[in-house]
Design an enzyme around this catalytic site. Structure first.
Site, PDB file in Angstrom:
ATOM      1  CG  HIS A   1      -1.757  -1.255   1.295  1.00 57.30           C
ATOM      2  ND1 HIS A   1      -1.364  -2.348   2.036  1.00 57.30           N
ATOM      3  CD2 HIS A   1      -2.903  -1.615   0.668  1.00 57.30           C
ATOM      4  CE1 HIS A   1      -2.249  -3.320   1.887  1.00 57.30           C
ATOM      5  NE2 HIS A   1      -3.185  -2.915   1.062  1.00 57.30           N
TER       6      HIS A   1
ATOM      7  N   GLY B   1      -7.211  11.470   8.697  1.00 60.71           N
ATOM      8  CA  GLY B   1      -7.945  10.438   7.965  1.00 60.71           C
ATOM      9  C   GLY B   1      -7.992  10.733   6.475  1.00 60.71           C
TER      10      GLY B   1
ATOM     11  N   GLY C   1      -7.306  14.301  13.740  1.00 59.63           N
ATOM     12  CA  GLY C   1      -8.603  14.105  13.105  1.00 59.63           C
ATOM     13  C   GLY C   1      -9.701  14.793  13.873  1.00 59.63           C
TER      14      GLY C   1
ATOM     15  CG  MET D   1     -15.124   6.314  13.176  1.00 55.61           C
ATOM     16  SD  MET D   1     -16.129   6.267  11.689  1.00 55.61           S
ATOM     17  CE  MET D   1     -16.582   4.552  11.655  1.00 55.61           C
ATOM     18  CD  GLU D   2     -10.236   6.824  11.812  1.00 56.24           C
ATOM     19  OE1 GLU D   2     -10.413   7.683  12.703  1.00 56.24           O
ATOM     20  OE2 GLU D   2     -10.993   6.718  10.827  1.00 56.24           O
TER      21      GLU D   2
ATOM     22  CB  SER E   1     -16.160  17.692  13.725  1.00 54.19           C
ATOM     23  OG  SER E   1     -16.623  16.371  13.919  1.00 54.19           O
ATOM     24  CG  ASP E   2     -20.093  15.531  15.079  1.00 51.85           C
ATOM     25  OD1 ASP E   2     -18.849  15.434  14.957  1.00 51.85           O
ATOM     26  OD2 ASP E   2     -20.830  14.546  15.137  1.00 51.85           O
TER      27      ASP E   2
HETATM   28  N1  ADE Z   1     -15.783  11.930  13.835  1.00 47.00           N
HETATM   29  C1  ADE Z   1     -16.431  13.097  13.928  1.00 47.00           C
HETATM   30  N2  ADE Z   1     -17.692  12.923  14.323  1.00 47.00           N
HETATM   31  C2  ADE Z   1     -17.857  11.588  14.477  1.00 47.00           C
HETATM   32  C3  ADE Z   1     -18.924  10.783  14.849  1.00 47.00           C
HETATM   33  N3  ADE Z   1     -20.088  11.328  15.130  1.00 47.00           N
HETATM   34  N4  ADE Z   1     -18.741   9.461  14.899  1.00 47.00           N
HETATM   35  C4  ADE Z   1     -17.561   8.947  14.587  1.00 47.00           C
HETATM   36  N5  ADE Z   1     -16.504   9.641  14.225  1.00 47.00           N
HETATM   37  C5  ADE Z   1     -16.646  10.960  14.169  1.00 47.00           C
END
Ligand code: ADE
Length: 233
Positions: free
Chosen positions: A5, A21, A90, A178-179, A201-202
């Site tokens: 890879h 990511g 990330g 997620m990592e 981010s949220d």
């Molecule tokens: N990265 C940013 N927001 C996320 C979410 N809601 N779930 C998983 N990974 C994220």
């Protein structure tokens, strides 16, 4: 000597790698922080660059999304390209009420529902933890801007067992991504170093909180600065 890879030579990567990511974010980071950047990978569009920051070597490479993807790249970087530390940069979804959109989260340890670390220590629930020296360097640079604590690395983005987010928040889990758990597992396998520095981010428990993409980009810089401190500590 290429791997399946990564089409690069041994020596093409710096000992420290920043790993977002998104490969296009890797390109943007390379354009903004690296001097004399050269592209060292483009297999499957997973862009990687090596250059210097204040004369010190640094690489930036995308990981793709999810634990299998980051496991492939981290394994090849640690085992074939003499990489010593990987710092994931990330985003995460905020869980704890202490954490607001735009805050920086330094993931000391990562819970997971993934099976990625299960085969590592048969009969044992693997502890996916960051490298202490990297945590300390990032936390010191970020100061009051950062939350230092646990996160959860999930395989599912859209499917969450009912009530799990609230329960995780009660256990003080700062955010969802997620990592990281898999990255920490690979680092342990090769006796190398790893850390995740995340921008919220949220907010998973309060969707009224949001911000513009321009605001997000500035806030991402705080996390990048903390990650650079860890890269060179
Ligand atoms: N990265 C940013 N927001 C996320 C979410 N809601 N779930 C998983 N990974 C994220």
């Amino acid at each position: 000597m290429a791997t399946p890879h990564i089409a690069a030579e041994r020596g093409d990567f710096a000992p420290a790698v920043l790993m977002p990511g998104d490969p296009l974010r890797a390109k943007r980071i390379a354009e903004t922080v690296l001097e004399d950047a050269r592209q060292v990978n483009n297999v499957r569009g997973m862009l990687a660059y090596t250059g210097t920051v204040d004369g010190k070597p640094l690489s930036v490479m995308g990981s793709g999304m999810g634990q299998p993807s980051i496991t492939i790249y981290a394994t090849e970087l640690f085992s074939q390209f003499d990489v010593e530390r990987i710092i994931r940069v990330g985003t995460c979804g905020g869980l704890s009420p202490k954490v607001k959109v735009g805050d920086v989260v330094i993931g000391v340890g990562a819970h997971t529902e993934s099976a990625m670390n299960v085969p590592r220590l048969p009969g044992v629930h693997f502890s996916a933890v960051a490298s202490y020296n990297l945590v300390a360097a990032a936390a010191q640079r970020a100061g009051a801007n950062a939350h230092v604590g646990t996160i959860i690395s999930r395989d599912h983005f859209y499917l969450t067992p009912e009530g799990q987010n609230e329960r995780l928040a009660r256990y003080g889990v700062l955010g969802v991504e997620m990592e990281a758990a898999a990255l920490y597992g690979v680092a342990a396998e090769f006796d190398k170093e790893a850390l995740a520095v995340l921008t919220v981010s949220d907010n998973l428990l309060d969707s009224s909180e949001d911000m513009s993409s321009a605001e997000r980009e500035t806030l991402f810089e705080k996390a990048l600065d903390a990650a650079l401190a860890a890269a060179f500590c």
